[in-house]
Design a protein around this motif. Structure first.
Motif, short mmCIF file in Angstrom:
data_model
loop_
_atom_site.label_atom_id
_atom_site.label_comp_id
_atom_site.label_asym_id
_atom_site.label_seq_id
_atom_site.Cartn_x
_atom_site.Cartn_y
_atom_site.Cartn_z
N ALA A 101 2.23 5.90 2.52
CA ALA A 101 1.58 7.17 2.21
C ALA A 101 0.27 6.99 1.46
O ALA A 101 -0.54 7.90 1.39
CB ALA A 101 2.52 8.05 1.39
N GLY A 102 0.04 5.80 0.91
CA GLY A 102 -1.13 5.57 0.07
C GLY A 102 -2.46 5.82 0.76
O GLY A 102 -3.39 6.34 0.15
N LEU A 103 -2.56 5.43 2.02
CA LEU A 103 -3.82 5.65 2.74
C LEU A 103 -4.15 7.14 2.79
O LEU A 103 -5.30 7.54 2.62
CB LEU A 103 -3.73 5.08 4.15
CG LEU A 103 -4.93 5.36 5.07
CD1 LEU A 103 -6.23 4.83 4.48
CD2 LEU A 103 -4.70 4.76 6.46
N ASP A 133 1.18 -9.92 -6.60
CA ASP A 133 2.46 -10.02 -5.89
C ASP A 133 2.74 -8.77 -5.06
O ASP A 133 3.67 -8.76 -4.25
CB ASP A 133 3.60 -10.22 -6.89
CG ASP A 133 3.66 -9.13 -7.96
OD1 ASP A 133 2.59 -8.77 -8.49
OD2 ASP A 133 4.77 -8.65 -8.25
N LEU A 134 1.95 -7.72 -5.26
CA LEU A 134 2.19 -6.46 -4.56
C LEU A 134 1.07 -6.18 -3.57
O LEU A 134 -0.09 -6.00 -3.95
CB LEU A 134 2.28 -5.30 -5.56
CG LEU A 134 3.40 -5.38 -6.60
CD1 LEU A 134 3.33 -4.17 -7.53
CD2 LEU A 134 4.76 -5.47 -5.94
N ALA A 135 1.42 -6.12 -2.30
CA ALA A 135 0.45 -5.73 -1.26
C ALA A 135 0.65 -4.24 -1.00
O ALA A 135 1.34 -3.84 -0.06
CB ALA A 135 0.66 -6.53 0.01
N TYR A 136 0.09 -3.43 -1.85
CA TYR A 136 0.24 -1.99 -1.74
C TYR A 136 -0.99 -1.39 -1.07
O TYR A 136 -1.29 -1.70 0.07
CB TYR A 136 0.51 -1.38 -3.12
CG TYR A 136 1.92 -1.53 -3.62
CD1 TYR A 136 2.89 -2.25 -2.92
CD2 TYR A 136 2.31 -0.95 -4.82
CE1 TYR A 136 4.19 -2.38 -3.40
CE2 TYR A 136 3.61 -1.07 -5.29
CZ TYR A 136 4.54 -1.79 -4.58
OH TYR A 136 5.82 -1.91 -5.07
N ASP A 137 -1.74 -0.57 -1.79
CA ASP A 137 -2.88 0.12 -1.20
C ASP A 137 -4.19 -0.24 -1.90
O ASP A 137 -5.12 0.55 -1.94
CB ASP A 137 -2.65 1.64 -1.25
CG ASP A 137 -1.43 2.04 -0.43
OD1 ASP A 137 -1.47 1.88 0.80
OD2 ASP A 137 -0.43 2.49 -1.03
N GLN A 138 -4.23 -1.45 -2.44
CA GLN A 138 -5.43 -1.88 -3.17
C GLN A 138 -6.67 -1.84 -2.29
O GLN A 138 -7.75 -1.43 -2.73
CB GLN A 138 -5.23 -3.29 -3.73
CG GLN A 138 -4.18 -3.40 -4.83
CD GLN A 138 -2.80 -3.77 -4.32
OE1 GLN A 138 -2.44 -3.44 -3.19
NE2 GLN A 138 -2.01 -4.44 -5.15
N THR A 139 -6.53 -2.26 -1.04
CA THR A 139 -7.72 -2.36 -0.17
C THR A 139 -8.26 -0.97 0.19
O THR A 139 -9.47 -0.74 0.12
CB THR A 139 -7.38 -3.13 1.11
OG1 THR A 139 -6.25 -2.53 1.75
CG2 THR A 139 -7.06 -4.59 0.80
N VAL A 140 -7.40 -0.05 0.56
CA VAL A 140 -7.89 1.28 0.96
C VAL A 140 -8.33 2.07 -0.26
O VAL A 140 -9.25 2.91 -0.17
CB VAL A 140 -6.85 2.05 1.79
CG1 VAL A 140 -6.68 1.40 3.15
CG2 VAL A 140 -5.51 2.16 1.07
N ALA A 141 -7.72 1.82 -1.42
CA ALA A 141 -8.20 2.48 -2.64
C ALA A 141 -9.61 2.01 -2.97
O ALA A 141 -10.47 2.80 -3.39
CB ALA A 141 -7.26 2.20 -3.80
N MET A 142 -9.87 0.72 -2.77
CA MET A 142 -11.22 0.21 -2.99
C MET A 142 -12.20 0.84 -2.00
O MET A 142 -13.31 1.23 -2.36
CB MET A 142 -11.24 -1.32 -2.86
CG MET A 142 -12.63 -1.93 -3.06
SD MET A 142 -13.34 -1.55 -4.68
CE MET A 142 -12.34 -2.62 -5.72
N GLY A 143 -11.79 0.93 -0.73
CA GLY A 143 -12.64 1.58 0.25
C GLY A 143 -12.95 3.01 -0.11
O GLY A 143 -14.09 3.48 0.03
N ALA A 144 -11.96 3.73 -0.62
CA ALA A 144 -12.16 5.12 -1.01
C ALA A 144 -13.09 5.23 -2.21
O ALA A 144 -13.96 6.12 -2.28
CB ALA A 144 -10.81 5.77 -1.33
#
Length: 204
Positions: A101-103, A133-144
């Motif tokens: 749901a993070g995206l 250790d957590l592959a959550y929504d770091q990348t899309v949060a950075m994009g946002a």
């Protein structure tokens, strides 16, 4: 506590009305960018129509459900420009109770695009870039966050992206992310999904 549709008649009715028709919840993300007309046009029209009729109470109920409900609700929020749900989406992003749901939260915050939305994304990155250790929504949060920075001519992302800062530290510690070092690719994804939001808004 997460509400479960199979044991919650109120939530189940909303899921059947807004979430599962034509597997909507599965299409609200990257797969939406691969859809072709006329299916794409019909999908956007129906999403826009539902965003216009769903009530605030119904959205709040969906946001108490699982990932399918929350993903769909976030899109209905942003298409209907209901900025009163900004803080709730930020809370859900930070809590990260469910996957997938993070995206949708990030797209909504990026599309709203105010300094407060940037703050909420920054709070998420402050917490989760410290967790390789957590592959959550770091990348899309950075994009946002980059998307908002570009539109507001801000620099909130800079503190994360500076040499040796949290972004680089996270990538170094997250072996599963070694091939995804360029934030520009996530900015592109957010930009394209925000364009879809604008299409929906214009169709309403």
């Amino acid at each position: 506590m997460i509400r479960h549709a199979h044991e919650d008649p109120e939530l189940l009715a909303l899921v059947r009305r807004y979430v599962t028709p034509e597997r909507r919840y599965m299409k609200l993300g990257g797969s939406l960018l691969r859809m072709q007309s006329p299916a794409y046009d019909r999908f956007l029209r129906q999403l826009s129509e539902d965003a216009g009729v769903i009530t605030a109470k119904e959205i709040a109920t969906l946001l108490e459900g699982g990932w399918r409900e929350r993903r769909t609700a976030a899109w209905l929020v942003v298409v209907s420009r209901r900025t009163e749900f900004r803080e709730r989406l930020g809370e859900l992003l930070l809590a990260s109770e469910v996957c997938c749901a993070g995206l949708a939260y990030c797209v909504a915050l990026a599309s709203f695009g105010t300094p407060r939305d940037a703050d909420l994304l920054g709070a998420y990155l402050d917490r989760y870039l410290r967790r390789p250790d957590l592959a959550y929504d770091q990348t899309v949060a950075m994009g946002a966050l980059l998307f908002i920075d570009l539109n507001l001519k801000g620099d909130q992302a800079a503190r994360f992206l500076a040499p040796g800062a949290l972004w680089q530290q996270w990538l170094q510690g997250a072996s599963h992310m070694q091939d995804t070092t360029d934030p520009a690719s996530y900015l592109s994804l957010i930009r394209r999904l925000c364009a879809v939001v604008e299409e929906c808004v214009e169709a309403s």
